[in-house]
Design a protein around this motif. Structure first.
Motif, short mmCIF file in Angstrom:
data_model
loop_
_atom_site.label_atom_id
_atom_site.label_comp_id
_atom_site.label_asym_id
_atom_site.label_seq_id
_atom_site.Cartn_x
_atom_site.Cartn_y
_atom_site.Cartn_z
N ARG A 1 15.02 -10.08 -13.49
CA ARG A 1 15.71 -8.82 -13.21
C ARG A 1 15.00 -7.66 -13.90
NH1 ARG A 1 18.72 -5.67 -16.12
NH2 ARG A 1 18.96 -7.21 -17.78
N ARG A 2 14.64 -7.83 -15.17
CA ARG A 2 13.95 -6.77 -15.90
C ARG A 2 12.58 -6.48 -15.29
NH1 ARG A 2 13.50 -8.95 -21.25
NH2 ARG A 2 14.99 -10.57 -20.81
N GLU A 3 11.90 -7.52 -14.86
CA GLU A 3 10.58 -7.34 -14.24
C GLU A 3 10.70 -6.57 -12.92
OE1 GLU A 3 6.53 -7.49 -14.08
OE2 GLU A 3 7.77 -8.24 -15.72
N LYS B 1 10.90 0.83 -10.75
CA LYS B 1 10.82 2.12 -11.44
C LYS B 1 9.41 2.69 -11.36
CE LYS B 1 11.88 4.31 -15.85
NZ LYS B 1 12.36 4.10 -17.22
N SER B 2 8.40 1.87 -11.59
CA SER B 2 7.03 2.38 -11.53
C SER B 2 6.65 2.80 -10.11
CB SER B 2 6.05 1.35 -12.08
OG SER B 2 5.98 0.22 -11.23
N PHE C 1 5.74 7.15 -6.25
CA PHE C 1 6.11 7.78 -4.98
C PHE C 1 6.47 9.25 -5.19
CE2 PHE C 1 9.50 8.84 -1.88
CZ PHE C 1 8.76 8.74 -0.72
N VAL C 2 7.26 9.53 -6.21
CA VAL C 2 7.67 10.91 -6.50
C VAL C 2 6.46 11.74 -6.92
CG1 VAL C 2 9.03 12.34 -8.08
CG2 VAL C 2 10.06 10.34 -7.02
N ALA C 3 5.56 11.16 -7.72
CA ALA C 3 4.36 11.89 -8.15
C ALA C 3 3.47 12.21 -6.95
CB ALA C 3 3.60 11.07 -9.18
N ASP C 4 3.38 11.31 -6.00
CA ASP C 4 2.57 11.55 -4.80
C ASP C 4 3.16 12.63 -3.92
OD1 ASP C 4 0.79 9.63 -5.63
OD2 ASP C 4 1.53 8.06 -4.28
N MET C 5 4.47 12.83 -3.99
CA MET C 5 5.11 13.85 -3.16
C MET C 5 4.85 15.25 -3.69
SD MET C 5 8.72 12.05 -2.19
CE MET C 5 9.33 13.48 -1.37
#
Length: 87
Positions: free
Chosen positions: A26-28, A34-35, A40-44
């Protein structure tokens, strides 16, 4: 009876290990998601909220200044017409 207790002990240990493995998985998965989301957000190339709010405030102030300058210009344009009529 001793054999049954051993089976239950082994089963309990196995379940605890499975729960630990499941928690690790689950943590993995959370880390991977998250990464990927951050990538994805950084690419936008999105703008930060603080920058947006600062720019919005600046535009609002400039809009008020433009309105004041338009009123001043209209008054200046009207002034020569008033002088022409009075002479």
């Amino acid at each position: 009876m001793s054999q049954n207790n051993r089976i239950f002990d082994d089963l309990g240990r196995l379940m605890n290990e499975a729960a630990g493995v499941a928690d690790g998985v689950r943590r993995e998965v959370e880390t991977a998601v998250k990464s990927q989301t951050q990538r994805f957000v950084a690419d936008m190339d999105l703008v930060k909220r603080e920058d947006f709010d600062a720019l919005r405030e600046l535009v609002q102030v400039q809009g008020e200044e433009i309105d004041a300058l338009r009123q001043e210009l209209a008054a200046l344009k009207a002034e020569p017409k008033a002088k022409t009529k009075s002479t």
